[in-house]
Design a protein around this motif. Sequence first.
Motif, PDB file in Angstrom:
ATOM      1  N   ILE A   2       0.853  -1.179   0.000  1.00  0.00           N
ATOM      2  CA  ILE A   2       0.000   0.000   0.000  1.00  0.00           C
ATOM      3  C   ILE A   2       0.894   1.236   0.000  1.00  0.00           C
ATOM      4  CG2 ILE A   2      -1.739   1.262   1.299  1.00  0.00           C
ATOM      5  CD1 ILE A   2      -2.575  -1.463   2.461  1.00  0.00           C
ATOM      6  N   LEU A   3       0.533   2.220  -0.776  1.00  0.00           N
ATOM      7  CA  LEU A   3       1.304   3.448  -0.839  1.00  0.00           C
ATOM      8  C   LEU A   3       1.087   4.236   0.446  1.00  0.00           C
ATOM      9  CD1 LEU A   3       3.097   5.269  -2.567  1.00  0.00           C
ATOM     10  CD2 LEU A   3       1.022   6.275  -3.503  1.00  0.00           C
ATOM     11  N   LEU A   4       2.133   4.398   1.227  1.00  0.00           N
ATOM     12  CA  LEU A   4       2.023   5.065   2.521  1.00  0.00           C
ATOM     13  C   LEU A   4       2.924   6.297   2.620  1.00  0.00           C
ATOM     14  CD1 LEU A   4       2.086   1.916   4.818  1.00  0.00           C
ATOM     15  CD2 LEU A   4       0.105   3.244   4.173  1.00  0.00           C
ATOM     16  N   ARG A   5       3.332   6.831   1.507  1.00  0.00           N
ATOM     17  CA  ARG A   5       4.277   7.952   1.522  1.00  0.00           C
ATOM     18  C   ARG A   5       3.775   9.132   2.343  1.00  0.00           C
ATOM     19  NH1 ARG A   5       5.183   7.453  -4.563  1.00  0.00           N
ATOM     20  NH2 ARG A   5       6.679   5.770  -4.613  1.00  0.00           N
ATOM     21  N   ASN A   6       2.501   9.416   2.283  1.00  0.00           N
ATOM     22  CA  ASN A   6       1.961  10.599   2.954  1.00  0.00           C
ATOM     23  C   ASN A   6       1.474  10.311   4.366  1.00  0.00           C
ATOM     24  OD1 ASN A   6       2.449  12.112   0.645  1.00  0.00           O
ATOM     25  ND2 ASN A   6       0.483  11.537  -0.243  1.00  0.00           N
ATOM     26  N   CYS A  52       0.045 -12.537  10.314  1.00  0.00           N
ATOM     27  CA  CYS A  52      -0.858 -12.437   9.162  1.00  0.00           C
ATOM     28  C   CYS A  52      -2.196 -11.834   9.574  1.00  0.00           C
ATOM     29  CB  CYS A  52      -1.075 -13.803   8.518  1.00  0.00           C
ATOM     30  SG  CYS A  52       0.384 -14.430   7.675  1.00  0.00           S
ATOM     31  N   GLU A  53      -2.691 -12.226  10.743  1.00  0.00           N
ATOM     32  CA  GLU A  53      -3.940 -11.657  11.248  1.00  0.00           C
ATOM     33  C   GLU A  53      -3.794 -10.156  11.456  1.00  0.00           C
ATOM     34  OE1 GLU A  53      -4.551 -13.894  14.815  1.00  0.00           O
ATOM     35  OE2 GLU A  53      -5.409 -15.616  13.755  1.00  0.00           O
ATOM     36  N   ARG A  54      -2.672  -9.738  11.994  1.00  0.00           N
ATOM     37  CA  ARG A  54      -2.443  -8.312  12.231  1.00  0.00           C
ATOM     38  C   ARG A  54      -2.354  -7.542  10.915  1.00  0.00           C
ATOM     39  NH1 ARG A  54       1.985  -8.499  17.143  1.00  0.00           N
ATOM     40  NH2 ARG A  54       0.502  -9.001  18.780  1.00  0.00           N
ATOM     41  N   PHE A  55      -1.674  -8.110   9.914  1.00  0.00           N
ATOM     42  CA  PHE A  55      -1.580  -7.439   8.620  1.00  0.00           C
ATOM     43  C   PHE A  55      -2.939  -7.371   7.936  1.00  0.00           C
ATOM     44  CE2 PHE A  55       3.075  -8.091   8.773  1.00  0.00           C
ATOM     45  CZ  PHE A  55       3.435  -6.773   8.480  1.00  0.00           C
ATOM     46  N   LYS A  56      -3.786  -8.359   8.160  1.00  0.00           N
ATOM     47  CA  LYS A  56      -5.135  -8.330   7.595  1.00  0.00           C
ATOM     48  C   LYS A  56      -5.909  -7.149   8.156  1.00  0.00           C
ATOM     49  CE  LYS A  56      -9.251 -11.132   6.906  1.00  0.00           C
ATOM     50  NZ  LYS A  56     -10.329 -10.465   7.613  1.00  0.00           N
ATOM     51  N   VAL A  57      -5.812  -6.943   9.459  1.00  0.00           N
ATOM     52  CA  VAL A  57      -6.491  -5.807  10.098  1.00  0.00           C
ATOM     53  C   VAL A  57      -5.959  -4.491   9.523  1.00  0.00           C
ATOM     54  CG1 VAL A  57      -6.764  -4.565  12.290  1.00  0.00           C
ATOM     55  CG2 VAL A  57      -7.045  -7.051  12.218  1.00  0.00           C
ATOM     56  N   LEU A  58      -4.647  -4.399   9.373  1.00  0.00           N
ATOM     57  CA  LEU A  58      -4.038  -3.198   8.807  1.00  0.00           C
ATOM     58  C   LEU A  58      -4.503  -2.979   7.373  1.00  0.00           C
ATOM     59  CD1 LEU A  58      -1.993  -0.875   9.171  1.00  0.00           C
ATOM     60  CD2 LEU A  58      -0.240  -2.434   8.330  1.00  0.00           C
ATOM     61  N   SER A  59      -4.559  -4.041   6.577  1.00  0.00           N
ATOM     62  CA  SER A  59      -4.962  -3.904   5.173  1.00  0.00           C
ATOM     63  C   SER A  59      -6.419  -3.459   5.063  1.00  0.00           C
ATOM     64  CB  SER A  59      -4.755  -5.209   4.416  1.00  0.00           C
ATOM     65  OG  SER A  59      -5.713  -6.172   4.794  1.00  0.00           O
ATOM     66  N   GLU A  60      -7.258  -3.880   5.996  1.00  0.00           N
ATOM     67  CA  GLU A  60      -8.658  -3.457   5.967  1.00  0.00           C
ATOM     68  C   GLU A  60      -8.782  -1.961   6.231  1.00  0.00           C
ATOM     69  OE1 GLU A  60     -10.358  -6.190   8.757  1.00  0.00           O
ATOM     70  OE2 GLU A  60     -10.493  -7.784   7.257  1.00  0.00           O
ATOM     71  N   LYS A  61      -7.893  -1.415   7.037  1.00  0.00           N
ATOM     72  CA  LYS A  61      -7.895   0.019   7.310  1.00  0.00           C
ATOM     73  C   LYS A  61      -7.589   0.804   6.043  1.00  0.00           C
ATOM     74  CE  LYS A  61      -5.746   3.672   9.922  1.00  0.00           C
ATOM     75  NZ  LYS A  61      -4.778   4.098  10.893  1.00  0.00           N
ATOM     76  N   TYR A  62      -6.706   0.266   5.198  1.00  0.00           N
ATOM     77  CA  TYR A  62      -6.286   0.957   3.992  1.00  0.00           C
ATOM     78  C   TYR A  62      -6.982   0.430   2.742  1.00  0.00           C
ATOM     79  CZ  TYR A  62      -2.790   3.223   6.804  1.00  0.00           C
ATOM     80  OH  TYR A  62      -2.165   3.982   7.750  1.00  0.00           O
ATOM     81  N   LYS A  63      -8.074  -0.269   2.914  1.00  0.00           N
ATOM     82  CA  LYS A  63      -8.809  -0.838   1.783  1.00  0.00           C
ATOM     83  C   LYS A  63      -9.248   0.289   0.828  1.00  0.00           C
ATOM     84  CE  LYS A  63     -11.992  -4.503   1.037  1.00  0.00           C
ATOM     85  NZ  LYS A  63     -12.539  -5.621   1.737  1.00  0.00           N
ATOM     86  N   GLY A  64      -9.045   0.039  -0.452  1.00  0.00           N
ATOM     87  CA  GLY A  64      -9.450   1.022  -1.448  1.00  0.00           C
ATOM     88  C   GLY A  64      -8.371   2.014  -1.795  1.00  0.00           C
TER      89      GLY A  64
END
Length: 68
Positions: A2-6, A52-64
């Motif tokens: 995920i692009l997190l530069r900003n 993996c569970e923790r990264f799933k939670v993080l990815s849901e925050k940045y979904k889209g």
Amino acid sequence: MILLRNEVFTLGRERKDSYVNELFKIRIKGGNRQQALVDRLLFSAMIEARSCERFKVLSEKYKGRRIV
């Protein structure tokens, strides 16, 4: 990725993980090298699954968001 530069992140102090500590308490002590290896691999797999569970939670925050 995920692009997190900003994004601005503040990392806290590294702390002990109670989940890992509890897993470590129940591991089988003694035995031969093969048993120790199997224990170590299972122990590592459980920790990896938790990550993996923790990264799933993080990815849901940045979904889209844009993925690079």
